[in-house]
Design a protein around this motif. Structure first.
Motif, PDB file in Angstrom:
ATOM      1  N   ASP A   1      50.393  39.857   8.319  1.00  0.00           N
ATOM      2  CA  ASP A   1      50.152  39.459   7.303  1.00  0.00           C
ATOM      3  C   ASP A   1      48.877  38.735   6.981  1.00  0.00           C
ATOM      4  O   ASP A   1      48.041  38.631   6.231  1.00  0.00           O
ATOM      5  CB  ASP A   1      51.318  38.246   6.709  1.00  0.00           C
ATOM      6  CG  ASP A   1      52.554  39.026   6.575  1.00  0.00           C
ATOM      7  OD1 ASP A   1      53.641  38.267   6.411  1.00  0.00           O
ATOM      8  OD2 ASP A   1      52.862  40.341   6.374  1.00  0.00           O
TER       9      ASP A   1
ATOM     10  N   ASN B   1      59.327  44.696   8.926  1.00  0.00           N
ATOM     11  CA  ASN B   1      58.480  44.287   8.341  1.00  0.00           C
ATOM     12  C   ASN B   1      57.246  45.294   8.146  1.00  0.00           C
ATOM     13  O   ASN B   1      57.039  46.004   9.061  1.00  0.00           O
ATOM     14  CB  ASN B   1      57.850  43.130   9.417  1.00  0.00           C
ATOM     15  CG  ASN B   1      58.655  41.731   9.493  1.00  0.00           C
ATOM     16  OD1 ASN B   1      59.232  41.777   8.366  1.00  0.00           O
ATOM     17  ND2 ASN B   1      58.349  41.083  10.528  1.00  0.00           N
TER      18      ASN B   1
ATOM     19  N   LYS C   1      59.972  36.596   2.256  1.00  0.00           N
ATOM     20  CA  LYS C   1      60.102  35.796   3.157  1.00  0.00           C
ATOM     21  C   LYS C   1      61.494  35.158   3.664  1.00  0.00           C
ATOM     22  O   LYS C   1      62.032  34.838   4.702  1.00  0.00           O
ATOM     23  CB  LYS C   1      59.420  34.575   2.634  1.00  0.00           C
ATOM     24  CG  LYS C   1      58.085  34.343   2.918  1.00  0.00           C
ATOM     25  CD  LYS C   1      57.474  32.879   2.528  1.00  0.00           C
ATOM     26  CE  LYS C   1      55.659  33.079   3.112  1.00  0.00           C
ATOM     27  NZ  LYS C   1      55.267  31.730   2.646  1.00  0.00           N
TER      28      LYS C   1
ATOM     29  N   GLU D   1      50.181  36.714   1.801  1.00  0.00           N
ATOM     30  CA  GLU D   1      51.377  36.084   1.972  1.00  0.00           C
ATOM     31  C   GLU D   1      52.588  36.862   1.330  1.00  0.00           C
ATOM     32  O   GLU D   1      52.404  37.276   0.315  1.00  0.00           O
ATOM     33  CB  GLU D   1      51.569  34.554   1.251  1.00  0.00           C
ATOM     34  CG  GLU D   1      51.029  33.412   2.068  1.00  0.00           C
ATOM     35  CD  GLU D   1      51.532  32.772   3.115  1.00  0.00           C
ATOM     36  OE1 GLU D   1      51.088  32.465   4.132  1.00  0.00           O
ATOM     37  OE2 GLU D   1      52.706  32.990   3.384  1.00  0.00           O
TER      38      GLU D   1
ATOM     39  N   TYR E   1      61.754  29.902  11.719  1.00  0.00           N
ATOM     40  CA  TYR E   1      60.951  30.846  10.890  1.00  0.00           C
ATOM     41  C   TYR E   1      59.585  30.570  10.764  1.00  0.00           C
ATOM     42  O   TYR E   1      58.457  31.281  10.742  1.00  0.00           O
ATOM     43  CB  TYR E   1      61.514  31.392   9.619  1.00  0.00           C
ATOM     44  CG  TYR E   1      60.617  32.657   9.085  1.00  0.00           C
ATOM     45  CD1 TYR E   1      59.993  32.209   7.819  1.00  0.00           C
ATOM     46  CD2 TYR E   1      60.298  33.961   9.729  1.00  0.00           C
ATOM     47  CE1 TYR E   1      59.098  33.371   7.434  1.00  0.00           C
ATOM     48  CE2 TYR E   1      59.614  34.873   9.119  1.00  0.00           C
ATOM     49  CZ  TYR E   1      59.032  34.612   8.030  1.00  0.00           C
ATOM     50  OH  TYR E   1      58.111  35.418   7.486  1.00  0.00           O
ATOM     51  N   ASP E   2      59.312  29.294  10.238  1.00  0.00           N
ATOM     52  CA  ASP E   2      58.019  28.751   9.616  1.00  0.00           C
ATOM     53  C   ASP E   2      57.922  27.283   9.868  1.00  0.00           C
ATOM     54  O   ASP E   2      58.746  26.433   9.916  1.00  0.00           O
ATOM     55  CB  ASP E   2      57.740  29.241   8.128  1.00  0.00           C
ATOM     56  CG  ASP E   2      56.660  29.690   7.853  1.00  0.00           C
ATOM     57  OD1 ASP E   2      56.525  30.093   6.524  1.00  0.00           O
ATOM     58  OD2 ASP E   2      55.619  29.930   8.523  1.00  0.00           O
TER      59      ASP E   2
ATOM     60  N   LYS F   1      54.244  38.146  10.817  1.00  0.00           N
ATOM     61  CA  LYS F   1      53.473  37.048  10.311  1.00  0.00           C
ATOM     62  C   LYS F   1      52.039  37.076  10.580  1.00  0.00           C
ATOM     63  O   LYS F   1      50.965  37.015   9.752  1.00  0.00           O
ATOM     64  CB  LYS F   1      53.849  35.847  10.562  1.00  0.00           C
ATOM     65  CG  LYS F   1      55.244  35.340  10.018  1.00  0.00           C
ATOM     66  CD  LYS F   1      55.990  34.027  10.459  1.00  0.00           C
ATOM     67  CE  LYS F   1      55.128  32.879  10.150  1.00  0.00           C
ATOM     68  NZ  LYS F   1      55.693  31.708  10.665  1.00  0.00           N
TER      69      LYS F   1
ATOM     70  N   ARG G   1      63.614  37.787   5.414  1.00  0.00           N
ATOM     71  CA  ARG G   1      63.189  37.702   6.988  1.00  0.00           C
ATOM     72  C   ARG G   1      63.722  36.664   7.549  1.00  0.00           C
ATOM     73  O   ARG G   1      64.277  36.744   8.620  1.00  0.00           O
ATOM     74  CB  ARG G   1      61.659  37.408   7.001  1.00  0.00           C
ATOM     75  CG  ARG G   1      60.803  38.739   6.753  1.00  0.00           C
ATOM     76  CD  ARG G   1      59.497  38.450   6.988  1.00  0.00           C
ATOM     77  NE  ARG G   1      58.411  39.664   6.909  1.00  0.00           N
ATOM     78  CZ  ARG G   1      56.954  39.332   6.861  1.00  0.00           C
ATOM     79  NH1 ARG G   1      56.461  38.285   7.125  1.00  0.00           N
ATOM     80  NH2 ARG G   1      56.287  40.410   6.724  1.00  0.00           N
ATOM     81  N   GLU G   2      63.775  35.386   6.761  1.00  0.00           N
ATOM     82  CA  GLU G   2      64.420  34.267   7.451  1.00  0.00           C
ATOM     83  C   GLU G   2      66.069  34.639   7.715  1.00  0.00           C
ATOM     84  O   GLU G   2      66.646  34.323   8.606  1.00  0.00           O
ATOM     85  CB  GLU G   2      64.086  32.991   6.919  1.00  0.00           C
ATOM     86  CG  GLU G   2      64.535  31.926   7.521  1.00  0.00           C
ATOM     87  CD  GLU G   2      64.276  30.529   6.989  1.00  0.00           C
ATOM     88  OE1 GLU G   2      63.642  30.439   5.846  1.00  0.00           O
ATOM     89  OE2 GLU G   2      64.874  29.340   7.483  1.00  0.00           O
TER      90      GLU G   2
END
Lengths: 139, 324, 487
Positions: free
Chosen positions: C77, C168, C89, C83, C241-242, C74, C92-93
């Motif tokens: 990025d 990633n 995304k 993004e 994750y976010d 992240k 990744r999660e």
């Protein structure tokens, strides 16, 4: 005691070693700091040779080969050139001044040029001082 | 089989490590039952409550096999390397860090003062107006507190003690560990002392599944994100630097399976001491230019030569640390 | 003045030692928790191409490399000013949920259970997975290992390297998911949900129904009133994750909520000469020393603090467990250190449900894996929740993407001051005048540390050979999906 650098020169048999030999047989006077190592072709010179020279206490390394287009084995000197350029980048990153590594094309008839090269390179290295990388190699 | 011969006394210790090598042991999954049937774990800080003083009280050569992972970064690591050498019949450098220096070995680009300055003084989130630094010894009201001495230099295990075998990888691929373990337990004759075991002898390229042609001619090197990797063609042929040619096979090209180029954690193939110089030679050989300016232009895209050639092996390479 | 040294601390990831100073009466004078290791990632990442950092920083920890890989991904990025597309995304999660599942399973059964399920006063020979199995049944050992393996295989599928994943790349991920692979993950995810429920049941039967243990959780010396930190989504529900970082005070009221680029305004680190590890604190309160309470700058970032800092869980079964936990323990926020073990299991259930949700999302098999990249702005911050706390990676690069500076605040680091205080409090609580300081008491003191660190531990002691197992995998509606035998 004044610093007198230790310099190793890798010389290819067909051109540059013969050129160096010519300097000798012509009784040219030039600085005596260079130890010559003869290889069959400058393309034989591996990065390992150069790095081991430095870590064994050498202060400067000369790499000499045939002029582009004249290599006895066709392409060997081009390989040498590419390796040399990458090696210069690498040693700079490791804190060794890239000026301590020099490449010059010397043909079999260029005895005078060889003598001049040795003199000027010895001066350059004398100014740069001893290469301290050997001390940092202690484990 | 069980109960017919004494169990192997096994120790696993971590020096300047991350725990990944311990995880690789656990990744034997269901085979763990076979492992614990054949071996008694006598020292393993991540999992057992055995302390340093218990190891010190063991007789010499008490431990049959010690898997030592992690690099030697400080005085505690060095002390434990020497202690475990005395207490073990067979000492194995397990994983990249003990084998070659590993990722912690990248600290050899720097020194203690620079590292401390970054971490304790300059770090943007650190508030340290009196520039306090961790000290080897510090007196508090109650007595003297001590911390291990942080050396200026990272070393591999063999640079500190005599090592019997090396199992490479970051971490070693678990299937390889099981092969070695089975061989030891079955009483098979072990290879000569000093061998690299649990890996192949040839380079990664020999096993890698990506398509290779005879034509490797590079006019430009690309950073991995500058291309659309087709998922099939050799990375080097796509212009992306990959340490495969100078790296020992044995991991099952696991990073390649994830579509990432190899970074050399298995160390050099058999017969090679310094993987970086071989790779330099290899890369130089495939640059398709003859003029110095053109060659230099191509080499501009090799942005971090030392960090690429020696990602895992800086302390054990020829130029083992930066002159500073 | 007598001195007791515990060196090294064991049954967790990392190095540490504890120095206990006793006065002449045998009471605790002071306790120091020292971290003797430092490797210097924040220095030696300088000069590396920034796209290499997600793989390099994963080596900070071999137990939670996925966490560093994600925070780093992240941050990278952000360095590129992009993004990732939705599929990337979600992939990744999805990876991240598998990462939490395998880690939380291993931690509970092999790390927490020996001290908790077997009993804090148990002899060392029982304080391991064998003792746990004696208590809860022989089938569990194999099942734990199997579920961990099933989760870890998802990591290998999505990330290549099964430990130090390489998934990633700036702007996205390197590898997509086929519909076959997706179907396989859905099957596993159903199994994870069942196993999480089953684990919570074990916790209930063995711990919550035991009055002594409940008493230890609520009334023992394992309690610190601290501010709680955790990542929350737009609805203030827990997300690993976010999201934004939210901190609530000791009464549960929101103190602050910040987005990653703002972290330097809210968190700072203190240095002591007797530890290599720094001590983060809330900047707006300041460093107040090793004290707890409303006026302290110390906070904790743990599974418990995540649940304290959020308004709930984003998946239904986990939400029910969340509510049950708080009603059992007397409301929000909970300050009982050992409750971290329960919070961890609530998170396990959430991870399993979220894994299923993501695997069922139609985007997950999408082909758009990477964002378009352009000129490099050169600074980026990425924050995720690691299993052991909020993890922050901050990178600065030049316009070619070569790293100039790195700043990292690691999950466990957040808890350094809290851990010091917990250990001291436990020592004061268990070491009494005239009582011999036994191995059991020293272990009780170590337990104060272990609650914070869901690090890896493993089944190590000798197990009685192979066990016959019948494993049934059922759909969430109870329908039998698959039955496996080993005799």
């Amino acid at each position: 005691m004044e610093f007198s650098p230790k310099i190793v020169a890798f010389l290819c048999k067909w051109c540059s070693y013969t050129g160096a030999d010519l300097a000798g047989t012509s009784r040219m006077e030039y600085k005596s700091n260079v130890r010559a190592i003869r290889v069959m072709c400058s393309g034989r010179i591996e990065p390992t040779f150069v790095l081991r020279a430095f870590t064994n206490g050498v202060d400067g390394v000369l790499v000499c080969g045939c002029h582009p287009g004249d290599c006895h084995y066709q392409e060997g000197n081009y390989r040498c050139l590419r390796r040399f350029l990458l090696l210069q980048k690498y040693i700079q990153q490791m804190g060794i001044d890239s000026e301590r590594l020099k490449l010059e094309w010397i043909s079999a008839s260029e005895g005078k040029q060889f003598a001049e090269l040795v003199n000027s390179f010895t001066e350059t290295i004398t100014e740069l001082g001893p290469c301290k990388i050997r001390e940092t190699m202690k484990v | 089989m069980e109960g017919s011969k004494p169990k192997l006394k096994l120790a696993i210790y971590w020096a300047a490590a991350c725990g990944g090598c311990c995880v690789s042991v656990l990744d034997v999954h269901e085979k763990l039952f076979d492992v614990v049937a054949a071996a008694d774990l006598v020292f393993w800080p991540i999992a057992l409550d055995i302390k340093y003083k218990d190891v010190e009280e063991m007789p010499d050569d008490n431990i049959d096999v010690t898997l030592f992972n992690g690099a030697v970064r400080n005085s505690e690591n060095e002390h434990m390397a020497k202690l475990l050498r005395r207490k073990s019949r067979i000492l194995v450098a397990y994983g990249s860090c003990s084998h070659l220096g590993g990722i912690p070995g990248l600290a050899n680009f720097s020194n203690k003062e620079e590292i401390f300055r970054r971490v304790y003084s300059e770090s943007e989130s650190t508030v340290n107006p009196s520039d306090v630094r961790p000290l080897k010894e510090f007196e508090v009201d109650e007595g003297m507190l001590s911390l291990p001495d942080f050396f200026n230099d990272v070393r591999s295990l063999a640079q500190v003690v005599d090592v019997d075998y090396f199992i490479p990888g970051c971490p070693p691929q678990t299937e390889r560990l099981l092969e070695v373990f089975t061989a030891i337990v079955s009483g098979a004759e072990l290879p000569p002392k000093g061998s690299v075991i649990g890996a192949e002898t040839k380079a990664q390229c020999d096993e890698c599944i990506r398509k290779k042609t005879e034509n490797k001619r590079i006019k430009k090197f690309y950073r991995p994100w500058e291309i659309n990797d087709d998922g099939e063609t050799c990375f080097m042929e796509q212009g992306v630097l990959c340490m495969g040619p100078a790296t020992r096979a044995g991991c099952g090209y696991r990073c390649i399976k994830g579509n990432a180029p190899c970074r050399g954690c298995y160390g050099p193939p058999s017969g090679v001491t310094d993987p970086g110089t071989k790779m330099m030679s290899a890369i130089a050989s495939i640059i398709d230019e003859k003029e110095p300016e053109e060659i230099s232009r191509v080499l501009e895209d090799v942005v971090d030569p030392a960090g690429f050639f020696y990602r895992f092996s800086l302390p054990s390479s020829i130029i083992r640390r930066k002159l500073s | 003045m007598r001195r007791i040294t515990i060196d090294p601390i064991t049954r967790l990831e990392g190095h540490g030692k504890i120095e206990i100073f006793l006065n002449d009466e045998g009471e605790v004078n002071n306790v120091y928790f020292q971290v003797p290791e430092l490797r210097g990632f924040e220095k030696f990442c300088e000069g590396r191409p920034v796209e290499e950092l997600p793989a390099i920083v994963a080596k900070i920890c071999g137990v939670c490399p996925g966490c560093h890989h994600m925070a780093s991904g992240k941050a990278v990025d952000a360095v590129f000013g992009v993004e990732p597309p939705p599929t990337a995304k979600k992939l990744r999660e999805l990876f991240y949920m598998a990462h939490f599942i395998h880690s939380h399973i291993a931690h509970f059964y092999a790390l927490a259970a020996p001290d908790f399920v077997v009993g804090p006063y148990a002899p060392p020979s029982k304080r391991n997975i064998l003792g746990v199995i004696e208590k809860v049944g022989k089938d569990i050992g194999t099942e734990v290992i199997k579920q961990r393996r099933l989760a870890q295989e998802i990591q290998a599928l999505l990330g290549g390297h099964q430990t130090f994943v390489v998934m990633n790349i700036p702007g996205g991920v390197r590898r997509g998911l086929s519909s076959q692979e997706r179907d396989d993950i859905v099957t596993r995810a159903n199994g994870f949900v069942e196993f999480a429920k089953f684990t919570l049941k074990i916790f209930e039967d063995v711990v919550l129904k035991n009055k002594e243990y409940v008493d230890l959780i609520l009334n023992g010396p394992y309690s610190l009133k601290l501010h709680s930190m955790g990542l929350v989504d737009a609805n203030n529900k827990v997300n690993f994750y976010d999201g934004k970082v939210r901190v609530v005070d000791t009464a549960g009221k929101e103190l602050c909520k910040y987005s990653p680029p703002e972290y330097l305004d809210y968190v700072a680190e203190h240095v002591e000469p007797w530890s290599y590890l720094k001590f983060p604190f809330l900047k707006k309160i300041g460093w107040t020393g090793f004290i707890d309470g409303q006026n302290s700058g110390v906070y904790h970032a743990t599974p418990l603090s995540r649940l304290n800092a959020a308004d709930g869980m984003a998946t239904p079964l986990a939400q029910l467990e969340y509510e049950r936990m708080y009603s059992t323990l007397g409301g929000k926020p909970v300050h009982a250190t050992l409750a971290m073990h329960w919070a961890r299991l609530v998170e396990l259930l959430y991870s399993a449900e979220r894994c299923f949700e993501l695997a069922m999302d139609p985007d997950i098999t999408g082909k758009e894996l990477r964002a378009q990249l352009g000129p490099i702005p050169g600074e980026g911050i990425g924050i995720v929740e690691a299993q052991r706390g909020t993890l922050t990676h901050h990178y600065w690069t030049d316009d070619k993407g070569i790293v100039r500076k790195v700043n990292i605040i690691v999950g466990t680091t957040n808890n350094n001051a809290a851990i010091c205080m917990s250990i001291k409090k436990a020592a004061e609580g268990f070491i009494k005048k005239g009582v011999e300081v036994s191995d059991g008491i020293l272990n009780l003191i170590e337990m104060a540390f272990r609650a914070y660190d869901p690090c890896f531990s493993c089944a190590t002691h000798s197990l009685p050979g192979q066990m016959p197992i019948i494993l049934e995998i059922r759909e969430s509606n109870g329908e039998l999906k698959q039955r496996l035998f080993r005799s």
